[in-house]
Design an enzyme around this catalytic site. Structure first.
Site, short mmCIF file in Angstrom:
data_model
loop_
_atom_site.label_atom_id
_atom_site.label_comp_id
_atom_site.label_asym_id
_atom_site.label_seq_id
_atom_site.Cartn_x
_atom_site.Cartn_y
_atom_site.Cartn_z
N ASP A 839 0.85 -1.18 0.00
CA ASP A 839 0.00 0.00 0.00
C ASP A 839 0.89 1.24 0.00
OD1 ASP A 839 -1.55 2.17 1.89
OD2 ASP A 839 -2.91 1.07 0.58
N ASN A 847 -2.46 13.14 -3.47
CA ASN A 847 -3.60 13.70 -4.20
C ASN A 847 -3.94 15.11 -3.73
OD1 ASN A 847 -4.06 11.57 -5.94
ND2 ASN A 847 -5.43 10.51 -4.52
N ASP A 856 -2.52 9.85 -10.15
CA ASP A 856 -2.64 8.78 -11.14
C ASP A 856 -1.29 8.47 -11.78
OD1 ASP A 856 -5.97 9.64 -12.38
OD2 ASP A 856 -5.29 8.54 -10.60
N GLU A 882 -4.70 2.49 -4.13
CA GLU A 882 -3.25 2.57 -4.03
C GLU A 882 -2.65 1.26 -3.56
OE1 GLU A 882 -5.43 4.30 -2.34
OE2 GLU A 882 -4.92 4.52 -0.22
#
Length: 962
Positions: A839, A847, A856, A882
């Site tokens: 992760d 973000n 992205d 993620e």
């Protein structure tokens, strides 16, 4: 009043001696029998047990004033008043079994019936209450009737079964009948003893100067003597004389008689309980020793040797329990026993909180002639020069020799504490004394040395000492174990096994040391210094064990606060080696003869094994002994077994005939019972339904077997039973039944239907072929045109269904399928798979700080790095958001850890500046292995939990599931 002459008394003693000399009696004392009681609280219909019988199938039967009770070792089944069964009134007076598994039942209102199997055969009633009946060797029936006498019912001589009746005695109360080995039929009455099938109907005892006695019962002994129970004692009739069985029985009103398989005589009395005549001795059992009531009505010895006693206040069973316990009632000095040691094969020394006891030839006595100041004993050890070292609670170390106890050491002359919990005199002559404040060594010169934690011991509280086959000293403390080597004390890491600390006792064998601890039984291998544990994980229901002793054959015996446990010696080694995961055990508690299931520990020796197989255990209520060889003998008992009921879809079926069950029968249930009474709660069962299953199915202690959705056909139900550790008995109980098919399930119907279907299909196929041929050319063109478009569309759909749109990696769906297939293959081929779930740490901040577009791109960059790892051993996928997964095949645990750590480092140090300035990424990884689980869903769960732990411990790390 009947006079008893002195000559009769003398002859009675001589006859009693003759009885005992005829058989070398090895009977245990009455006090050593284990006692069980039943009353209406435990399921009896009434507390007066008028008669007891056992049929040859193994069932026990009890006659009461509220019907007949049948007992299978677990529960009672009642048979009350029923005209169909021939029980005219619930008051039952007598039960008589025969060799054909039959049972005669008779009682109030003259009801007489015969039960054979599940069939009841009512007979013509007698004119009044029937006290007893017998069927003689010629098939004639003799019936003793209250107040009326004895009448004879001849064996039926015609097809209608009509019999003739004739009164042999009249106007008299007859209580008991007996046919002796010479074919004479005797009647016990309120006016004396009569032979009812002889020419002379005169009372018999009058000729022996015993006229008018009230006779309750009779018995022919194994050597052909007649024993008569009267209101004034028990008399032996032999060689034209009647003599008292024993002088102490003069004037005793005796109601019932029984001779057991060891030729002991059991006498039930009207108001003084039970008397047993055994080996020249008279023993008594009454309400003070646990009998429900002193008025005894019936006595029976069952097939297993237990003695059942029916009284006016309930039922008692006397059985030879595996354990014999000595307490204060048997002259032990104190009940709270902490230590026991064998002096020889016939004697043990017992230490309690109230002093020393000596048990020799099963008789306990005070071991001190100088018993002015009783001591609280904790421990023992044998002294090389004779005598026994005795560790005490407050007076240090003492020596017991020649039944004298003398002080040796206390805190005034060398001991750090007066509480001595373990003692050892080693092979070099050194004396080791374990106290609660350190270990003392006295060498052969008398020099003393004290060892504590400062000298390498794990703790100062010393509980156990032992010397192994290499001459090394082993020390058990409250915080671990140490062994004394040439370089000093070395800690044995028992703490590594489920945090074990307390070491209560040792057992030494060549190459191994067994340790009883607070986490089970630990084995130390002298060859490789490896430890193995036999505990809860391997099936033992307890953690804390105090002592371990070996019985010399194949058993390890373990003591605890919850009883004594026996495990197989070889199985214990297999578990300790890791070759076996579970171990079977046998548990002994109060129901097996222990006065208390709390076995004591914390001082040594609290258990000892003799060379003759006898094992002694210290408990909170006395010292207990078991002959370990008797366990295997006990378990060879062949158990009768009975199928008690068969129920098909709620309807009970007859167990005595084959049953045809209707079509659609959904559920068939069998209720069965092993008819053993010594250990009825421990009987194990197995079943097999031939026609449905190939092998036996273990049922444990469950007495019900159910089957559902059985196909039509013929079946055989087999059931087998055994006591623990014994062989399975043959399946004597077999029940056959047939389930009929529905109309459409019948073979002839199915063949006809199949033929019609074939004809229809043939016609349909022919017609269809004709139509298809006409359409073939047209369809070919259309198919060819659309095939290409469909193929392209299918490939697009397949790619979209299994590929992550953003990264191009396989998605979760594809990875799940791959993992499921590869996990099964890996298990089959015994290849290790490692699952990694990773992760991106704090991805939300990327973000929020840079934008979702940058996020992205960051995910795609990470995916590109993972894509470069993919080969025939590594499979990567985007798990979602993620999260990513890796499946690694064929690496061991250490290589996987290093491989993942390298990936983590590469991700952390990768240059992401082409995506955004100052952008960095780290990942957390959780790893689990296929050998840790049995299915792939558990593998996912463990890897996910490892990932959670990695995040919990700071992120940017690899966490391997342990």
């Amino acid at each position: 009043m009947t006079l008893i002459h002195s000559s009769q008394v003398i002859i009675g003693v001589v006859l009693l001696c003759a009885f005992n000399l005829a058989h070398a009696n090895t009977s245990i004392p009455l006090s050593d029998y284990f006692k069980d009681n039943w009353s209406t609280h435990e399921g009896l219909p009434h507390n007066s047990i008028n008669a007891i019988a056992q049929t040859s199938d193994g069932y026990l039967w009890f006659a009461t004033w509220e019907g007949v009770a049948r007992y299978n070792g677990r529960d009672f089944r009642f048979y009350e008043r029923s005209t169909e069964k021939g029980i005219l009134d619930s008051g039952i007076r007598t039960l008589v079994s025969d060799a054909n598994n039959g049972l005669w039942i008779a009682g109030v209102r003259g009801g007489i019936t015969y039960r054979h199997g599940d069939n009841w055969q009512p007979h013509f009633a007698a004119p009044s209450m029937v006290n007893h009946l017998i069927k003689d060797s010629s098939g004639d029936l003799w019936i003793a009737v209250e107040g009326l006498g004895v009448f004879h019912r001849a064996k039926p001589s015609n097809a209608e079964g009509v019999t003739e009746e004739a009164w042999a005695l009249q106007n008299i109360s007859a209580y008991r009948l007996l046919e002796d080995s010479k074919g004479r039929v005797w009647a016990a009455t309120n006016k004396g003893l009569f032979q009812v099938n002889g020419q002379n109907k005169l009372e018999v005892l009058a000729q022996y100067n015993l006229p008018g006695l009230h006779i309750y019962s009779m018995l022919e002994t194994h050597d052909g003597k007649m024993l008569v129970a009267t209101e004034r004692g028990a008399y032996v009739i032999d060689d034209q004389r009647a003599t008292l069985l024993h002088p102490s029985l003069a004037g005793e009103a005796i109601t019932t008689l029984m001779e057991d398989d060891e030729y002991n005589l059991w006498l039930g009395t009207i108001k003084n309980g039970v008397i047993r005549v055994s080996n020249h001795q008279i023993e008594r059992l009454n309400t003070e020793s646990g009998l429900p009531n002193n008025r005894v009505l019936s006595i029976l010895q069952d097939f297993e040797g237990s003695v059942w006693i029916g009284t006016n206040g309930g039922l008692m069973r006397l059985r030879k329990a595996p354990f014999t316990t000595w307490t204060k009632k048997r002259r032990l000095v104190g009940d709270y026993v902490r230590s026991v040691i064998n002096i020889d094969n016939k004697s043990v020394l017992v230490g309690s909180s109230e002093g020393l006891s000596l048990i020799s030839n099963n008789i306990a006595q005070n071991a001190q002639t100088n018993n002015n100041n009783p001591i609280s004993v904790l421990s023992f050890a044998k002294r090389h020069d004779g005598g026994i070292w005795v560790g005490t609670y407050l007076k240090g170390l003492m020596l017991w020799k020649d039944q004298q106890l003398s002080p040796q050491f206390d805190h005034n002359n060398g001991l750090p504490s007066d509480e001595v919990r373990s003692i050892l005199e080693d092979s070099r002559g050194n004396l080791w004394i374990g106290t609660t404040n350190g270990l003392v060594k006295q060498d052969t010169s008398g020099q003393q040395t004290i060892f504590t934690r400062n000298n390498g011991l794990p703790d100062n509280y010393i509980m156990a000492l032992a010397e192994d086959d290499r001459g090394q000293l082993w020390v058990g403390t409250a915080i671990g174990v140490a062994k004394l080597t040439a370089s000093g004390f070395e800690i044995v890491p028992i703490h590594d096994l489920e945090d074990a600390e307390y070491a209560f006792g040792f057992w030494i064998e060549a190459g191994y040391v067994w340790i009883a601890t607070d986490r089970g039984l630990i084995r130390y291998n002298q060859q490789n210094d490896q430890l193995g544990l036999v505990g809860r994980r391997s099936g033992l229901p307890i953690d804390k064990l105090f002592q371990v002793v070996y019985d010399g054959t194949n058993g390890l015996w373990l003591t605890s606060n919850r009883g004594i446990w026996r495990i197989d010696y070889h199985a214990a080694h297999a578990v300790a080696d890791g070759r076996q995961s579970k171990i079977a055990f046998e548990h002994f508690s109060e129901s097996d003869g222990l006065a208390s299931a709390q076995a004591n520990g914390g001082s040594n020796p609290a258990a000892v094994a003799m060379d003759n197989g006898k094992l002694w255990f210290a408990t909170a209520k006395g010292v207990a002994m078991i002959d370990s060889s008797s366990i295997s003998q006990k378990n060879t008992t062949r158990l009768p077994i009975s199928i008690e009921s068969i129920i098909a879809d709620g309807v009970e079926l007859s167990a005595n005939q084959e049953n045809i069950l209707p079509p659609g029968t959904n559920r068939v249930a069998f209720n069965y019972a092993g008819l053993g009474y010594i250990m009825s709660s421990r009987i194990e069962y197995r079943t097999r339904l031939v026609g449905f299953e190939e092998n036996w199915a273990s049922r444990g202690k469950n007495t019900i077997a159910e089957y559902t959705n059985l196909a039509p056909g013929k079946y055989q139900f087999l059931v087998s039973a055994r006591y623990p550790y014994s062989d399975w008995n043959n399946a004597d109980q077999v029940y056959e039944f047939t389930i009929l098919p529905h109309f459409w399930q019948r073979l002839e119907v199915q063949i006809s239907l199949a033929f019609l279907v074939l004809i229809f299909l043939a016609g349909s196929i022919k017609w269809r072929i004709h139509r298809l041929q006409k359409s073939e050319l047209k369809l070919k063109a259309l198919v060819e045109k659309q095939t290409y478009a469909l193929r392209q569309q299918s490939e697009d759909f397949k790619r979209q269904a299994n590929e992550d749109k953003l990264t191009g990696l396989p998605n979760r769906r594809a990875f799940d399928k791959w993992l499921s297939d590869k996990f099964i293959q890996a298990k089959h081929k015994k290849v290790t798979l490692a699952l990694v779930i990773m992760d991106i740490d704090h991805f939300k901040k990327i973000n929020d700080h840079y934008s979702h577009l940058i996020g992205d791109k960051a995910i795609k960059a990470l995916a590109n790095q993972l894509q470069q790892l993919v080969d025939n051993k590594v499979h990567a996928a985007r798990w979602g958001g993620e999260e990513f997964t890796l499946m690694i095949k064929g690496m061991d645990d250490t290589d996987v850890a290093a491989y993942c750590e390298n990936i983590r480092h590469c991700i952390e140090t990768y240059d992401y500046s082409d995506i955004a300035a100052d952008l960095t990424m780290t990942v957390s990884m959780g790893v689990a292995f296929s050998h840790q689980v049995e299915n792939y869903s558990d593998l996912l769960r463990l890897a996910d939990q490892a990932l959670y732990k990695a995040k919990e411990q700071g992120r940017n790390r690899v966490e391997i599931w342990q």
